[in-house]
Structures are given as C-alpha cells and as structure tokens.
Write a protein that holds these residues in place. Structure first.
Motif, short mmCIF file in Angstrom:
data_model
loop_
_atom_site.label_atom_id
_atom_site.label_comp_id
_atom_site.label_asym_id
_atom_site.label_seq_id
_atom_site.Cartn_x
_atom_site.Cartn_y
_atom_site.Cartn_z
N ALA A 179 0.82 -1.21 0.00
CA ALA A 179 0.00 0.00 0.00
C ALA A 179 0.86 1.26 0.00
O ALA A 179 0.51 2.26 -0.64
CB ALA A 179 -0.94 0.00 1.20
N GLY A 180 1.98 1.22 0.71
CA GLY A 180 2.87 2.38 0.75
C GLY A 180 3.88 2.39 -0.36
O GLY A 180 4.38 3.46 -0.74
N ASP A 181 4.17 1.23 -0.93
CA ASP A 181 5.12 1.15 -2.02
C ASP A 181 4.48 1.52 -3.35
O ASP A 181 4.98 2.38 -4.09
CB ASP A 181 5.70 -0.27 -2.09
N LEU A 182 3.35 0.89 -3.68
CA LEU A 182 2.69 1.10 -4.96
C LEU A 182 1.35 1.83 -4.82
O LEU A 182 1.03 2.69 -5.63
CB LEU A 182 2.47 -0.26 -5.65
N GLY A 183 0.59 1.49 -3.80
CA GLY A 183 -0.75 2.05 -3.68
C GLY A 183 -0.76 3.56 -3.55
O GLY A 183 -1.61 4.25 -4.13
N ILE A 184 0.18 4.12 -2.82
CA ILE A 184 0.18 5.56 -2.59
C ILE A 184 0.41 6.33 -3.88
O ILE A 184 -0.05 7.46 -4.05
CB ILE A 184 1.21 5.94 -1.51
N HIS A 185 1.11 5.70 -4.85
CA HIS A 185 1.27 6.32 -6.17
C HIS A 185 -0.08 6.53 -6.83
O HIS A 185 -0.36 7.58 -7.40
CB HIS A 185 2.11 5.41 -7.07
N LYS A 186 -0.92 5.51 -6.78
CA LYS A 186 -2.20 5.58 -7.46
C LYS A 186 -3.20 6.47 -6.73
O LYS A 186 -4.07 7.09 -7.35
CB LYS A 186 -2.77 4.17 -7.65
N VAL A 187 -3.11 6.51 -5.43
CA VAL A 187 -3.94 7.45 -4.67
C VAL A 187 -3.62 8.88 -5.11
O VAL A 187 -4.52 9.67 -5.42
CB VAL A 187 -3.72 7.28 -3.16
N GLU A 197 -10.39 14.57 -4.04
CA GLU A 197 -9.68 13.76 -3.05
C GLU A 197 -10.56 12.63 -2.55
O GLU A 197 -11.78 12.79 -2.41
CB GLU A 197 -9.22 14.61 -1.87
N ILE A 198 -9.94 11.50 -2.30
CA ILE A 198 -10.62 10.32 -1.76
C ILE A 198 -10.95 10.59 -0.29
O ILE A 198 -10.07 10.97 0.49
CB ILE A 198 -9.75 9.07 -1.91
N LYS A 199 -12.21 10.37 0.07
CA LYS A 199 -12.65 10.71 1.42
C LYS A 199 -13.32 9.55 2.16
O LYS A 199 -13.65 9.68 3.34
CB LYS A 199 -13.62 11.90 1.38
N GLN A 200 -13.53 8.40 1.46
CA GLN A 200 -14.18 7.27 2.12
C GLN A 200 -13.65 5.99 1.47
O GLN A 200 -13.54 5.91 0.25
CB GLN A 200 -15.68 7.37 1.95
N VAL A 201 -13.31 4.99 2.29
CA VAL A 201 -12.67 3.78 1.76
C VAL A 201 -13.15 2.53 2.51
O VAL A 201 -13.55 2.59 3.66
CB VAL A 201 -11.13 3.86 1.88
N SER A 202 -13.09 1.41 1.80
CA SER A 202 -13.15 0.09 2.42
C SER A 202 -12.11 -0.76 1.71
O SER A 202 -11.69 -0.44 0.60
CB SER A 202 -14.55 -0.53 2.31
N ALA A 203 -11.66 -1.84 2.34
CA ALA A 203 -10.54 -2.58 1.74
C ALA A 203 -10.39 -3.96 2.35
O ALA A 203 -10.85 -4.24 3.46
CB ALA A 203 -9.24 -1.80 1.94
N PHE A 204 -9.74 -4.84 1.56
CA PHE A 204 -9.26 -6.14 2.04
C PHE A 204 -7.77 -6.22 1.75
O PHE A 204 -7.30 -5.74 0.71
CB PHE A 204 -9.97 -7.28 1.31
N GLN A 205 -7.02 -6.84 2.65
CA GLN A 205 -5.59 -7.00 2.45
C GLN A 205 -5.17 -8.41 2.84
O GLN A 205 -5.88 -9.12 3.54
CB GLN A 205 -4.80 -5.98 3.28
N VAL A 326 -5.08 8.84 3.04
CA VAL A 326 -5.89 7.82 2.38
C VAL A 326 -5.30 6.44 2.60
O VAL A 326 -6.03 5.48 2.89
CB VAL A 326 -6.02 8.14 0.88
N VAL A 327 -3.99 6.29 2.46
CA VAL A 327 -3.35 4.99 2.66
C VAL A 327 -3.57 4.51 4.09
O VAL A 327 -3.88 3.33 4.33
CB VAL A 327 -1.86 5.05 2.31
N LEU A 328 -3.42 5.39 5.05
CA LEU A 328 -3.68 5.01 6.44
C LEU A 328 -5.15 4.59 6.62
O LEU A 328 -5.45 3.64 7.33
CB LEU A 328 -3.35 6.17 7.38
N GLY A 329 -6.06 5.29 5.94
CA GLY A 329 -7.46 4.92 6.00
C GLY A 329 -7.74 3.57 5.37
O GLY A 329 -8.52 2.77 5.89
N ILE A 330 -7.08 3.30 4.24
CA ILE A 330 -7.24 2.00 3.57
C ILE A 330 -6.78 0.87 4.48
O ILE A 330 -7.46 -0.16 4.62
CB ILE A 330 -6.45 2.00 2.25
N LEU A 331 -5.64 1.04 5.11
CA LEU A 331 -5.12 0.00 6.00
C LEU A 331 -6.02 -0.18 7.23
O LEU A 331 -6.26 -1.31 7.67
CB LEU A 331 -3.69 0.33 6.42
N GLU A 332 -6.53 0.92 7.76
CA GLU A 332 -7.46 0.83 8.89
C GLU A 332 -8.73 0.09 8.47
O GLU A 332 -9.25 -0.76 9.21
CB GLU A 332 -7.81 2.22 9.40
#
Length: 342
Positions: A179-187, A197-205, A326-332
């Motif tokens: 998420a921090g290596d590649l994902g943050i680029h796309k965010v 700006e992205i303001k709401q997220v859900s995710a699986f990891q 956003v990345v911190l939100g995705i991981l949370e």
C-alpha cells in the motif's frame, strides 16, 4: 548547484543519481549511507563523493538540496533535519509513516522557507498529463467512476538487497507494505487526474504469497484491494500487488458521461479514448517506466527548476499528506473490516 543523497539503495541508483547527473544545473552529487560501501559505489558510478556522516552532509554549506532516499521509517528524521539545515528537500514517498511525522516535516518546511517536494512521480508521465487535459477539457463529460491498479513481482527483485530480507517486508521499516510502495502512487494519481480527493474507503488486504528470509509470511500486506469514494461522490476501485508475476500492470480507467479513458491499458497506445458512439481515439506517447525500463522520470528536473526559479513544486508536502491519509485509512479499513472516512 551541489546536491546530496541520503540512502544509496536502488531508488537512488536508478532514479535520483542518474537524473541529477543528467541535469545541466548540477555540478556534484554527495552520497551518504550508513553502509559506506553503498555510498562509495554510487560515488564511483556517478563521479561524486562520499560524506562520512549525516552531520557532514547537512553541515556542508555548498550543498543546496537533498534527496531523502532512506527507508520509510526515517523520512521524518532526515527530511526534517535537512530542511532545518537550510537544504531544499526531495523526499521519497510515502512522506512518512504517520500524520504526526508528516506534520513534523511540513513544520520544518514552513520554518526553513525551503522547497519541499515529494516523489509521487506518476504525475510526470506524458500519458497521465494528457489524460488530465482530456478530463479537464470536458470532452468526455464529468467523471463518474474509475478503476486503477499497480502491481509487479515484488521489491525483492528490484531493491538493493535483492533477497527476501529486504526492508520492504519489515513492518517497522516499510510500515504499509504494498500500500505504501505502490498504492500511494495511485492514490496521488487519482487526486491529480480528478482534481478531487478520496474521502471514504473500504478494503481487504493479505500476505498471500511473499515470505521473509526465514520462510514465514511477511509482516506487511503483499496485496490489497479497495473501494474508494471521492469528496465529490465519484466511485472507484483500486488494487495493489507485489504478486503480478509475468508482467507489471500500471493501468487506470476513467469512466465518464460521454465515454471511457483508458491509460496504459493498451500495449500500442498509452491512452485510448472510447466515446459513447463507439469512436476510438488513440494517443501514442511514451512507455511508462517499469523496473526493467528506467527512463528519466522528470522528477529531478522539476525539483531543480523549483529551486532555481522559486516556483511551487508540482507535488507539495500537503499533496503527499493527503495521499498518506488515504493509505492510512485504507489499512485501517482492511484491519477493522469497516468503512473508514478520511
């Protein structure tokens, strides 16, 4: 001008150092790494010199700018010290591992009055810049939805330590895994393309395939998939992976009222526009950088230009902080299995 590089791993070797070397305004590169042999190797390769300590590098008044190419957990230390030492700073992404650390860097920027830029390099590709123009022109109408992905076969194949003991696999150093290596680029790219700006997220990891040097699953995620909602209500999906074995995928598709914009989705054309009447428009620009295709990203040239001309950098610390949130939100969201508001 003279510049310094902190951290002499692959990103310094393949991106920062050669781009500084190719910039006509750079006279010398000074390298520092806690592993002196790595610093010396790059100094030999790029006709630079080695600083024996961080203090020596930062106290050298002839050095005007610093690239912070250290691992993620030390960005807030080195970038802050460099700014407060009177150096302009180009920091690798992510800007830091926490909001508090990022704010520490931004406060140092404010106190120093120096340029702070963060290396979200996808803003610089010709295809992404052209795509932003197309979206802004309104020829496809407003953006409704999007999907984006970034994946390759993993950092252990590219990092300076080309083994499964790479720091990218360590929670205390990498922090965010893929998420921090590649994902943050796309965010950052979605923020850039949409002006939103992205303001709401859900995710699986998951740590689906990668193992460390002991054969155990790595401490961070090697895959993550997300649902995203922007401030203005656009909906999107994103997937980031270190297990795209065979070839990289760095594509984005934007779905609009009057058609579709595909970026780095076609092998022949970097942009493909498909209008609602079926008309197809192709743009042949340049191939995107991959781990096997290293070309000038434009980041160093833009950083140097900002310093020379006193211009605001293309990617500011505030931009990088927005992507970090956003990345911190995705991981949370992935950890709690909840929808998270940024």
């Amino acid at each position: 001008m003279k510049v310094g590089i902190i951290g002499c791993g692959s990103i310094a070797k393949h991106r920062h150092a050669p781009e500084y070397k190719g910039n006509p305004y750079i006279d010398e590169i000074v390298f520092y790494d806690r592993n002196r042999d790595r610093a010396q190797a790059l100094a030999d390769l790029f006709n630079g010199r080695v600083a024996e300590s961080l203090d020596e590098l930062l106290e050298d008044k002839s050095i005007e700018a610093i690239s912070d190419c250290s691992s993620n957990e030390t960005h807030h230390i080195f970038s802050t010290k460099a700014l407060l030492s009177g150096k302009h700073v180009l920091a690798e992404k992510p800007i830091s591992l926490t909001i508090a650390q990022a704010n520490e860097i931004l406060e140092a920027e404010k106190q120093s009055g120096k340029v702070l830029m963060v290396d979200h390099n996808q803003r610089f590709t010709r295809a992404h810049q052209k795509a932003k123009e197309i979206i802004a022109s309104d020829e496809l109408g407003k953006v409704l939805t999007f999907k984006t992905t970034f994946g390759h076969n993993g950092p252990e194949h590219w990092s300076i330590n080309s083994t499964n003991s790479t720091w990218f696999f360590k929670k205390d150093r990498s922090g965010f895994g893929v998420a921090g290596d590649l994902g943050i680029h796309k965010v950052d790219l979605i923020h850039y393309l949409l002006g939103d700006e992205i303001k709401q997220v859900s995710a699986f990891q998951g740590s689906l395939d990668k193992v460390d040097e002991h054969g155990n699953p790595i401490e961070v995620c090697d895959n993550i998939v997300c649902n995203l909602k922007t401030q203005s209500g656009r909906l999107g999906t994103a997937s980031f992976s270190w297990t795209y074995y065979g070839e990289e995928d760095n594509s984005t598709i934007i779905y609009c009222e009057k058609g579709i914009l595909k970026i780095y989705h076609n092998e022949l054309y970097q942009i493909e526009v498909i209008k609602e009447n079926g008309e197809r428009i192709h743009y042949q620009l340049e191939a995107i950088q991959t781990n096997d295709n290293q070309t000038n990203s434009g980041v160093i040239d833009a950083f140097v230009r900002s310093i020379r001309l006193g211009e605001k950098p293309i990617i500011s610390g505030e931009d990088a902080l927005a992507s970090l949130r956003v990345v911190l939100g995705i991981l949370e969201a992935a950890e709690t299995e909840q929808v998270v508001r940024i």
